[in-house]
Scaffold this active site. Structure first.
Site, mmCIF file in Angstrom:
data_model
loop_
_atom_site.group_PDB
_atom_site.id
_atom_site.type_symbol
_atom_site.label_atom_id
_atom_site.label_comp_id
_atom_site.label_asym_id
_atom_site.label_seq_id
_atom_site.Cartn_x
_atom_site.Cartn_y
_atom_site.Cartn_z
ATOM 1 N N GLY A 132 -7.157 -5.048 8.216
ATOM 2 C CA GLY A 132 -7.169 -5.742 6.721
ATOM 3 C C GLY A 132 -8.380 -6.872 6.587
ATOM 4 C CB CYS A 133 -10.192 -8.426 3.765
ATOM 5 S SG CYS A 133 -9.013 -8.197 2.610
#
Length: 323
Positions: A132-133
């Site tokens: 995920g970012c």
């Protein structure tokens, strides 16, 4: 030439992925799947690609025509989609959704943070789960500490993200008139990326018994993440800095700097820039990335490069748009 296919082709991450792959010297994009856009030109949806491609979206998937599949599907959709398909054994898959990020024994996807698992990807992995970012920015800020057993207390995290992190589908908190000139928190202490962050921390430092206390913040800008983290560390700053430099010395995109970083230092690049500061026993770590590149599509291309034995940097030598 590596032949690539993309499913979930109409979103932000797919558009960014196409921008990178269309200019990658060793990749040919064969098809882009989107049932809702089938038959329409890709550049009609991703207008930044006008003049770069004549591809049209398709609602079919010719598995034998590609070497690598990028899944830009919504969270929860990749696993069910792949389960319905008969895929070639040799097909590499890079999944940008959250479906396979937790290594729980139910799948064979390697967690695709290159600074953590590069060796696993170059030594025969076929399937990779892109991080995920938020998780990317935060883990890169913590990896050297966990790797060296230096974490002891709770980890306090505040991280602000651009509006593209919410995806292309409009919503109440992504509407321009609400998001502009505004800041708000969401999912405090319970954001979904905490699970993968703690998976990494505990994997590197099993005796760590503290908590990661995470406050995500919506920012009034389009792209980028700044993670601001503090935690207790006994060692002097010079030793800590040395540990970070040793950790990232042979990695291509993560850098430690003496200058307090700005988001514009990394926007449109695959870089993570980290700054360290010590106040008494507290270590302050600032980590900045572009959420769509290092936090998503650029990292996916990086992982593809590793899977196929290419140079890490190829197709990703991008300059930040600082002005």
């Amino acid at each position: 030439m590596i032949k690539a296919g993309i499913i979930g082709g109409a979103g932000y991450t797919a558009g960014e992925l196409l921008r990178l792959l269309l200019h990658h010297p060793d990749v040919e994009v064969v098809w882009v799947h989107s049932e809702s856009n089938a038959g329409n030109p890709v550049a009609a949806v991703h207008q930044g690609l006008i003049g770069d491609t004549d591809l049209k979206f398709t609602d079919s998937t010719d598995w034998e025509s590609i070497d690598v599949l990028f899944c830009c599907t919504p969270h929860g959709k990749t696993r069910s989609f792949l389960a319905e398909q008969s895929l070639p054994e040799t097909l590499r898959i890079v999944d940008l959704s959250a479906d396979f990020r937790i290594e729980d024994g139910t799948h064979d996807f390697v967690y695709g943070l290159p600074e953590l698992n590069r060796k696993r990807m170059v030594r025969g992995a076929r399937h990779v789960a892109n991080p995920g970012c938020f998780a990317t920015a935060i883990q890169l800020a913590l990896l050297p500490l966990a790797k060296n057993g230096m974490l002891k207390g709770d980890i306090h995290i505040t991280a602000i993200t651009g509006s593209t992190g919410a995806g292309v589908k409009p919503g109440a908190t992504t509407h321009y008139s609400w998001r502009n000139d505004n800041v708000s928190i969401y999912k405090p202490f319970r954001h979904q990326h905490l699970a993968e962050i703690m998976q990494t921390v505990k994997g590197l430092q099993p005796n760590y018994d503290g908590q990661a206390l995470f406050i995500p913040v919506r920012g009034c800008f389009s792209r980028g993440i700044m993670a601001i983290i503090y935690t207790e560390v006994d060692a002097p700053l010079e030793e800590i800095r040395q540990r970070y430099e040793e950790c990232y010395d042979d990695h291509s995109f993560t850098f430690v700097t003496d200058k307090e970083p700005d988001l514009k230092d990394v926007v449109n690049t695959n870089k993570c820039i980290i700054h360290l500061q010590k106040e008494g026993n507290l270590l302050l770590i600032t980590s900045v990335i572009d959420n769509l590149v290092k936090g998503a599509s650029g990292q996916a291309v990086h992982n593809m490069n590793l899977l196929f034995g290419l140079s890490e940097k190829i197709g990703l030598q991008l300059k930040g748009s600082a002005f």
